[in-house]
Design an enzyme around this catalytic site. Structure first.
Site, PDB file in Angstrom:
ATOM      1  N   GLU A  59      28.530  34.657  39.618  1.00 13.04           N
ATOM      2  CA  GLU A  59      27.524  35.275  38.737  1.00 13.04           C
ATOM      3  C   GLU A  59      27.625  34.814  37.287  1.00 13.04           C
ATOM      4  O   GLU A  59      27.679  35.635  36.371  1.00 13.04           O
ATOM      5  CB  GLU A  59      27.607  36.806  38.839  1.00 13.04           C
ATOM      6  N   GLU A 106      27.336  37.007  50.896  1.00 14.90           N
ATOM      7  CA  GLU A 106      27.471  38.472  50.750  1.00 14.90           C
ATOM      8  C   GLU A 106      26.291  39.215  51.367  1.00 14.90           C
ATOM      9  O   GLU A 106      25.787  40.200  50.808  1.00 14.90           O
ATOM     10  CB  GLU A 106      27.593  38.843  49.251  1.00 14.90           C
TER      11      GLU A 106
HETATM   12  C1  XIL Z   1      31.590  44.853  45.042  1.00 10.83           C
HETATM   13  C2  XIL Z   1      32.439  45.482  46.135  1.00 10.83           C
HETATM   14  O1  XIL Z   1      31.747  45.482  47.340  1.00 10.83           O
HETATM   15  C3  XIL Z   1      32.839  46.885  45.761  1.00 10.83           C
HETATM   16  O2  XIL Z   1      33.766  47.421  46.705  1.00 10.83           O
HETATM   17  C4  XIL Z   1      33.472  46.904  44.376  1.00 10.83           C
HETATM   18  O3  XIL Z   1      33.724  48.223  43.983  1.00 10.83           O
HETATM   19  C5  XIL Z   1      32.560  46.221  43.363  1.00 10.83           C
HETATM   20  O4  XIL Z   1      32.248  44.915  43.805  1.00 10.83           O
HETATM   21  N1  XIL Z   1      28.504  40.900  43.908  1.00 10.83           N
HETATM   22  C6  XIL Z   1      29.779  40.423  44.116  1.00 10.83           C
HETATM   23  C7  XIL Z   1      30.794  41.289  44.732  1.00 10.83           C
HETATM   24  O5  XIL Z   1      30.039  39.222  43.895  1.00 10.83           O
HETATM   25  O6  XIL Z   1      32.104  41.008  44.294  1.00 10.83           O
HETATM   26  C8  XIL Z   1      30.486  42.770  44.549  1.00 10.83           C
HETATM   27  O7  XIL Z   1      31.386  43.499  45.365  1.00 10.83           O
HETATM   28  C9  XIL Z   1      29.043  43.067  44.934  1.00 10.83           C
HETATM   29  C10 XIL Z   1      28.092  42.261  44.092  1.00 10.83           C
END
Ligand code: XIL
Length: 355
Positions: A154, A269
């Protein structure tokens, strides 16, 4: 002959290779549904991993690839400035190795989930030194074990049209655009056998904002290649919004541009944000599965992704519940298995693509 997997890959040599009629590595274009099996990955949250035998059994049975969801983030590894805590990461990684799963690392640099002491740093030199040391220690520790890394996560602004190209935060504010180059160069030194990815969200629809985000990623990739800094792939987070739809043409164009630069694409994701869908369970599950199908069809018709990874496995443990709360009292259903660890239509849809 140019070696397209070489860490010394430059943009010019890729373009020459393509002009000479070579097929870019790792991302075969043109197939409707991919001919060979696409590995299925699952991001693993430590709490249910420790507490829920059904989770571990499903991982053993279905996952080809495992991603520690939070255990490799700075906040987990570097709670104390003076020592690394690899406990959680090692637990998940040992399990993956023991069961013959590939491992994807997430993430060496992110503006979020950093320890307080890191966010308090004000010296660019100090931050640069810490970044290099962190990547050396973390990527170095798992060299040969972690096959692919989200080197940066990001780094593109949420809306480059109004905010400028880069994500504001400790890394950009102190180091400028150089932070991405520093991270990739350090990762290449520490983990020479790993494939190095840039990972980001909102790359899947056809809004002007998404197009601007895609352009920003392409510019970052080209700049790294022009500087001879290795980068091997782009991770599409694919936190899909059921109400947005997929920008089939736009997505196809983006992945073909990446392919032309010699880069792989991975789905890193995947989940479906269902906050605007009707509460009715079956209708919601069907709409979620349809969103996933639309996305995977669009993607695989442009090329074969390196893997398809969901951000968790069961609705019992998903960030969507808290981050995108519904107006009614219904619980979010963004993932392939329900809260009782039973498969949903989304799982069957993914299986059509991942075998
Ligand atoms: C999220 C996790 O799923 C949660 O458990 C944590 O509290 C916060 O982060 N984009 C990303 C991930 O790259 O690392 C994030 O994951 C969700 C959004």
């Amino acid at each position: 002959m140019v070696n397209l997997t070489s860490n010394r890959l430059t943009r010019r040599c890729v373009l020459q290779g393509i002009a000479a009629g070579m097929v870019a590595n790792g991302f075969a274009t043109g197939g409707a549904i991919a001919a060979s099996k696409i590995p299925f990955g699952v991001a693993v949250h430590l709490d249910p991993f420790r507490q829920e035998p059904r989770f571990r059994n499903l991982l053993k049975k279905h996952a080809d690839l495992i991603v520690p969801m939070n255990a490799l983030k700075w906040a987990s590894l570097r709670y104390d400035r003076d020592k690394f805590d690899f406990t959680g990461a090692d637990e998940i990684i040992d399990f993956a190795l023991q069961h013959g799963k590939s491992i994807h690392g997430h993430a060496l640099l992110w503006y979020h989930a950093n320890p307080k002491w890191l966010d308090a740093i004000r010296s660019a030199r100090e931050l640069e030194r810490l970044l290099a040391q962190h990547i050396e220690q973390v990527a170095g520790r798992y060299e040969g074990k972690i096959a692919t890394w989200d080197v940066v996560n990001e780094v593109v602004a949420h809306d480059p049209l109004t905010q400028g190209k880069w994500r504001r935060g400790i890394w950009y504010d102190l180091l400028g655009p150089r932070h991405v180059e520093l991270a990739f160069a350090a990762a290449a030194r520490a983990a020479p056998s790993a494939r190095l990815f840039i990972n980001d969200y909102d790359l899947e629809d056809d809004s002007l904002r998404t197009e601007a985000r895609q352009t920003a990623i392409l510019q970052i990739v080209r700049r790294l290649q022009d500087k001879n800094i290795p980068i091997h792939g782009v991770g599409l987070q694919a936190h899909l919004y059921a109400e947005r739809g997929i920008g089939r043409e736009n997505l196809g164009k983006f992945v073909r541009s990446l392919d032309a630069l010699g880069l792989e694409v991975a789905v890193t994701e995947l989940d479906v944000i269902d906050w605007k869908l009707p509460a009715d369970r079956d209708r919601r599950d069907r709409a979620v599965a349809a969103t996933v199908r639309e996305f995977l069809e669009a993607l695989t018709s442009a090329g074969q992704p390196r893997n398809v990874t969901t951000w968790g496995l069961s609705d019992a443990n998903s960030w969507v519940k808290e981050t995108f709360p519904r107006q009614d009292s219904a619980i979010a259903r963004p993932l392939p298995f329900d809260a009782n660890w039973q498969p949903k239509p989304m799982f069957h849809e993914i299986k059509k693509f991942t075998g």
